[in-house]
Design an enzyme around this catalytic site. Structure first.
Site, PDB file in Angstrom:
ATOM      1  N   SER A 135      -2.188  -5.863 -11.317  1.00  0.00           N
ATOM      2  CA  SER A 135      -1.761  -7.263 -11.250  1.00  0.00           C
ATOM      3  C   SER A 135      -2.859  -8.122 -11.854  1.00  0.00           C
ATOM      4  CB  SER A 135      -1.561  -7.653  -9.781  1.00  0.00           C
ATOM      5  OG  SER A 135      -1.411  -9.045  -9.673  1.00  0.00           O
ATOM      6  N   TYR A 156      -4.708  -8.035  -0.984  1.00  0.00           N
ATOM      7  CA  TYR A 156      -3.998  -7.607  -2.202  1.00  0.00           C
ATOM      8  C   TYR A 156      -4.846  -7.738  -3.481  1.00  0.00           C
ATOM      9  CZ  TYR A 156      -0.136  -7.326  -5.622  1.00  0.00           C
ATOM     10  OH  TYR A 156       0.695  -6.996  -6.680  1.00  0.00           O
TER      11      TYR A 156
HETATM   12  N1  LIG Z   1       6.657  -8.593  -8.491  1.00  0.00           N
HETATM   13  C1  LIG Z   1       5.559  -9.147  -9.009  1.00  0.00           C
HETATM   14  O1  LIG Z   1       5.493 -10.379  -9.253  1.00  0.00           O
HETATM   15  C2  LIG Z   1       4.364  -8.292  -9.312  1.00  0.00           C
HETATM   16  C3  LIG Z   1       3.297  -8.902 -10.021  1.00  0.00           C
HETATM   17  C4  LIG Z   1       2.185  -8.126 -10.313  1.00  0.00           C
HETATM   18  C5  LIG Z   1       2.138  -6.812  -9.933  1.00  0.00           C
HETATM   19  N2  LIG Z   1       3.185  -6.248  -9.258  1.00  0.00           N
HETATM   20  C6  LIG Z   1       3.096  -4.844  -8.909  1.00  0.00           C
HETATM   21  O2  LIG Z   1       4.259  -4.173  -9.363  1.00  0.00           O
HETATM   22  C7  LIG Z   1       4.515  -3.037  -8.526  1.00  0.00           C
HETATM   23  C8  LIG Z   1       5.944  -3.072  -8.033  1.00  0.00           C
HETATM   24  O3  LIG Z   1       6.118  -4.251  -7.279  1.00  0.00           O
HETATM   25  P1  LIG Z   1       7.563  -4.846  -6.938  1.00  0.00           P
HETATM   26  O4  LIG Z   1       7.488  -6.283  -7.242  1.00  0.00           O
HETATM   27  O5  LIG Z   1       8.606  -3.999  -7.530  1.00  0.00           O
HETATM   28  O6  LIG Z   1       7.537  -4.680  -5.342  1.00  0.00           O
HETATM   29  P2  LIG Z   1       8.730  -4.393  -4.300  1.00  0.00           P
HETATM   30  O7  LIG Z   1      10.015  -4.907  -4.815  1.00  0.00           O
HETATM   31  O8  LIG Z   1       8.211  -4.870  -2.990  1.00  0.00           O
HETATM   32  O9  LIG Z   1       8.817  -2.789  -4.303  1.00  0.00           O
HETATM   33  C9  LIG Z   1       7.722  -2.065  -3.831  1.00  0.00           C
HETATM   34  C10 LIG Z   1       8.065  -0.606  -3.915  1.00  0.00           C
HETATM   35  O10 LIG Z   1       6.946   0.142  -3.405  1.00  0.00           O
HETATM   36  C11 LIG Z   1       7.452   1.034  -2.445  1.00  0.00           C
HETATM   37  N3  LIG Z   1       6.454   1.412  -1.455  1.00  0.00           N
HETATM   38  C12 LIG Z   1       5.735   0.610  -0.629  1.00  0.00           C
HETATM   39  N4  LIG Z   1       4.957   1.354   0.164  1.00  0.00           N
HETATM   40  C13 LIG Z   1       5.184   2.652  -0.177  1.00  0.00           C
HETATM   41  C14 LIG Z   1       4.692   3.877   0.273  1.00  0.00           C
HETATM   42  N5  LIG Z   1       3.790   3.959   1.272  1.00  0.00           N
HETATM   43  N6  LIG Z   1       5.125   5.023  -0.308  1.00  0.00           N
HETATM   44  C15 LIG Z   1       6.041   4.965  -1.300  1.00  0.00           C
HETATM   45  N7  LIG Z   1       6.566   3.830  -1.776  1.00  0.00           N
HETATM   46  C16 LIG Z   1       6.137   2.688  -1.205  1.00  0.00           C
HETATM   47  C17 LIG Z   1       8.647   0.349  -1.822  1.00  0.00           C
HETATM   48  O11 LIG Z   1       9.444   1.323  -1.163  1.00  0.00           O
HETATM   49  P3  LIG Z   1      10.349   1.025   0.158  1.00  0.00           P
HETATM   50  O12 LIG Z   1      11.694   0.567  -0.389  1.00  0.00           O
HETATM   51  O13 LIG Z   1      10.402   2.327   0.857  1.00  0.00           O
HETATM   52  O14 LIG Z   1       9.643  -0.044   0.941  1.00  0.00           O
HETATM   53  C18 LIG Z   1       9.282  -0.230  -3.073  1.00  0.00           C
HETATM   54  O15 LIG Z   1      10.007   0.748  -3.776  1.00  0.00           O
HETATM   55  C19 LIG Z   1       3.481  -3.100  -7.404  1.00  0.00           C
HETATM   56  O16 LIG Z   1       2.380  -2.277  -7.742  1.00  0.00           O
HETATM   57  C20 LIG Z   1       3.045  -4.561  -7.417  1.00  0.00           C
HETATM   58  O17 LIG Z   1       1.759  -4.745  -6.881  1.00  0.00           O
HETATM   59  C21 LIG Z   1       4.298  -6.958  -8.952  1.00  0.00           C
END
Ligand SMILES: NC(=O)c1ccc[n+]([C@@H]2O[C@H](COP(=O)([O-])OP(=O)(O)OC[C@H]3O[C@@H](n4cnc5c(N)ncnc54)[C@H](OP(=O)(O)O)[C@@H]3O)[C@@H](O)[C@H]2O)c1
Length: 230
Positions: A135, A156
Site C-alpha cells: 500500500s 496497518y
Molecule cells: N482496498 C484498498 O483501497 C487497498 C489499498 C491499498 C492496498 N490494499 C491491499 O490490497 C489487498 C487486498 O485488499 P482488499 O481491499 O481486497 O481487502 P478485503 O476486501 O478486505 O479482502 C481481504 C481479503 O483478505 C482475506 N484475509 C484476511 N485475513 C486472512 C487470513 N488470515 N488468511 C487468509 N485470508 C485472509 C479476506 O478473507 P475473508 O473473506 O476470509 O475475510 C479477504 O479475502 C490487501 O493486501 C490490502 O492491504 C487495498
C-alpha cells in the site's frame, strides 16, 4: 498456461485478480479461509479458479495448502501475497503492542509464512514471480510527507512498511524469483467500507500487471501509473 496462487481471494481485490488471470486462461488457486463460499459464487464463465483453504496466520493451514496445491500442479508461476486486514485503528500515542499484533500476524508474518514453503514449487517455473500486495500507506517516503495525514494509525501502515522491506530482502537474496511490490491504490472494497475512489478493476491493474510481467527487474514498488517511492 500459467498457474497462480492468490492469498485472500475470497473477495475484494483478490477475487477480481483471480477472475482477471483466469480470463487469460490461467489456472488460479484461490486461497480462502472459507473456500466453499467462493466456490458457490463461481460459474464456468469464471474460468479455471480453484478455491482452496488457506489461513495465512496458521502454520498448519499453510502446510495443508502446500500439499493441496502440489496435488493440483507441480509448478507455480506466480504467488500473490494479497491477504491483509486493517487491524486495530489506534493512533500512535495510544497504540499498544496488542493493537499491532493482528495486523502484523496477517500482513507481515502471513506473507513470510506462505512464501517460504512455496519457493520450491515457484522455482519449477521458467520465470517465478512473487507479487506482494502492499500500500502507499507502507511507503516511508509518502507517509513522511507532512502534507498528508492519511490513516494516522500505527498498525496497518507500519505492517505494510515491514512488508516492503521483506520484499526488498527477498528481491536481493532470492535472485531467481522476480519480486514485485504493488500498491493497488484506494479502491472500493470491504477493507475501507467501500470508501475507496477506484473500481476493483483499477485496483487490480497493478496486481495483474505484476503477475503477467516476466522481465522485471526484481525489487520494484509499482502502482497502476508507475513507480511508487519507497
Ligand atoms: N482496498 C484498498 O483501497 C487497498 C489499498 C491499498 C492496498 N490494499 C491491499 O490490497 C489487498 C487486498 O485488499 P482488499 O481491499 O481486497 O481487502 P478485503 O476486501 O478486505 O479482502 C481481504 C481479503 O483478505 C482475506 N484475509 C484476511 N485475513 C486472512 C487470513 N488470515 N488468511 C487468509 N485470508 C485472509 C479476506 O478473507 P475473508 O473473506 O476470509 O475475510 C479477504 O479475502 C490487501 O493486501 C490490502 O492491504 C487495498
Amino acid at each position: 498456461m500459467s498457474t497462480a496462487l492468490i492469498t485472500g481471494a475470497s473477495r475484494g481485490l483478490g477475487v477480481v485478480a483471480a477472475r482477471r488471470l483466469a480470463a487469460q486462461g490461467w489456472t488460479v488457486l484461490a486461497g480462502c479461509r472459507e473456500p466453499a463460499r467462493l466456490a458457490a459464487t463461481l460459474t464456468a464463465a469464471d474460468g479455471d479458479i480453484r478455491p482452496i483453504p488457506l489461513d495465512v496466520t496458521d502454520d498448519a493451514s499453510v502446510e495443508a495448502t502446500v500439499k493441496e496445491v502440489s496435488a493440483h500442479t507441480d509448478t507455480l508461476d506466480v504467488l500473490v501475497n494479497n491477504a491483509a486486514i486493517v487491524g486495530v485503528m489506534s493512533e500512535p500515542a495510544v497504540a499498544s503492542v496488542e493493537d499491532l499484533r493482528a495486523a502484523y500476524e496477517t500482513n507481515v508474518f502471513g506473507p513470510v509464512r506462505v512464501t517460504r514453503p512455496f519457493l520450491p514449487l515457484l522455482r519449477r517455473s521458467a520465470v517465478p514471480r512473487l507479487v506482494m500486495v502492499s500500500s502507499s500507506l507502507g511507503s516511508l517516503a509518502e507517509m513522511s510527507d507532512w502534507r498528508w495525514d492519511n490513516h494516522p494509525h500505527l498498525a496497518y501502515p507500519s505492517a505494510k512498511a515491514a512488508l516492503n522491506m521483506l520484499s526488498v530482502m527477498y528481491a536481493k537474496t532470492v535472485p531467481d524469483v522476480l519480486v514485485t511490490v504493488v500498491n493497488p491504490g484506494f479502491t472500493a472494497t470491504d477493507l475501507n467500507d467501500h470508501q475507496g475512489t477506484q473500481t476493483v478493476e483499477e485496483g487490480t491493474d497493478a496486481i495483474v500487471a505484476a503477475a503477467l510481467d516476466t522481465t522485471g527487474p526484481s525489487g520494484r514498488f509499482l502502482d497502476r501509473f508507475g513507480t511508487v517511492p519507497w
